[in-house]
Write a protein that holds these residues in place. Structure first.
Motif, mmCIF file in Angstrom:
data_model
loop_
_atom_site.group_PDB
_atom_site.id
_atom_site.type_symbol
_atom_site.label_atom_id
_atom_site.label_comp_id
_atom_site.label_asym_id
_atom_site.label_seq_id
_atom_site.Cartn_x
_atom_site.Cartn_y
_atom_site.Cartn_z
ATOM 1 N N GLY A 91 -43.027 3.679 12.522
ATOM 2 C CA GLY A 91 -43.974 4.786 12.433
ATOM 3 C C GLY A 91 -44.849 4.936 13.668
ATOM 4 N N ARG A 97 -44.115 6.098 8.914
ATOM 5 C CA ARG A 97 -44.242 5.090 7.869
ATOM 6 C C ARG A 97 -45.398 4.142 8.186
ATOM 7 N N HIS A 146 -47.533 8.816 3.972
ATOM 8 C CA HIS A 146 -46.779 7.633 3.548
ATOM 9 C C HIS A 146 -47.362 7.044 2.264
ATOM 10 N N TYR A 147 -48.676 6.980 2.177
ATOM 11 C CA TYR A 147 -49.319 6.363 1.022
ATOM 12 C C TYR A 147 -49.431 7.309 -0.171
ATOM 13 N N ARG A 195 -45.407 8.170 -1.141
ATOM 14 C CA ARG A 195 -44.443 7.068 -1.142
ATOM 15 C C ARG A 195 -43.767 6.870 -2.489
#
Length: 196
Positions: free
Chosen positions: A17, A179, A185-186, A189
């Motif tokens: 990332g 990422r 991402h969080y 996810r």
């Protein structure tokens, strides 16, 4: 023959990332500043869009550009809705390249020695313009002070920067914010991991 299945070692995959983060950190201030400048001089921006660029509904077009650049730049900085935010910004850069910069060729800075300047009469005259500017400054200005942070250049206003930003934004459209280094991402996810 190349093995197309070569992958990063497993230990480095957690860093994949980082390039997207660096791309976002580079692009965000550029976009935010462009939007801020347009917002600070909104009436002039509308006039420029309508009178100079000949865009239809210049008030709406200016508002869309400001929103895309300011809000999109902030979202890209945070890595929030990165793919969605990068789309209007990429469109804005494509429109800028075509409507503002296209007629000036590729180069953003006039460099008569570049092979990319061939056939561009404005760039061919750049060395003469630069020498005249230096002469005027040496005679009437504070040349040493003005050049203490770098050399003067003659701008060409070609598509170079708009095209580069467009390509960078296209990467974010396809790969997202990165990422481990983006809010995307969080926040998203669980949906991504369930689809595997």
């Amino acid at each position: 023959m190349l093995n197309h299945s070569i992958r990063f070692p497993h230990q480095l995959q957690c860093l994949d990332g980082i390039p997207l983060l660096l791309l976002r950190l580079y692009l965000a201030p550029v976009m935010i500043q462009a939007g801020w400048n347009k917002w600070q001089h909104f009436d002039s921006t509308i006039s420029w869009f309508g009178d100079s660029l000949g865009m239809p509904v210049p008030g709406l077009m200016a508002a869309l550009a400001v929103t895309a650049e300011l809000l999109g730049g902030i979202l890209i900085l945070l890595g929030l809705l990165t793919r969605v935010s990068a789309i209007p910004l990429a469109v804005t850069m494509a429109v800028a390249a075509i409507t503002v910069h296209w007629e000036n060729g590729w180069l953003a800075i006039a460099d008569a020695s570049s092979w990319l300047a061939m056939g561009n009469e404005s760039i061919a005259a750049a060395p003469e313009k630069l020498q005249m500017a230096k002469s005027l400054l040496a005679e009437h200005g504070h040349y040493d002070w003005l050049t203490s942070s770098g050399n003067f250049v003659i701008l060409n206003n070609g598509i170079e920067f708009a095209a580069t930003y467009f390509l960078m934004l296209l990467v974010l459209v396809f790969y997202g914010g990165g990422r481990f280094v983006s809010l995307d991402h969080y926040l998203f996810r669980p949906a991504a991991s369930q689809s595997k």
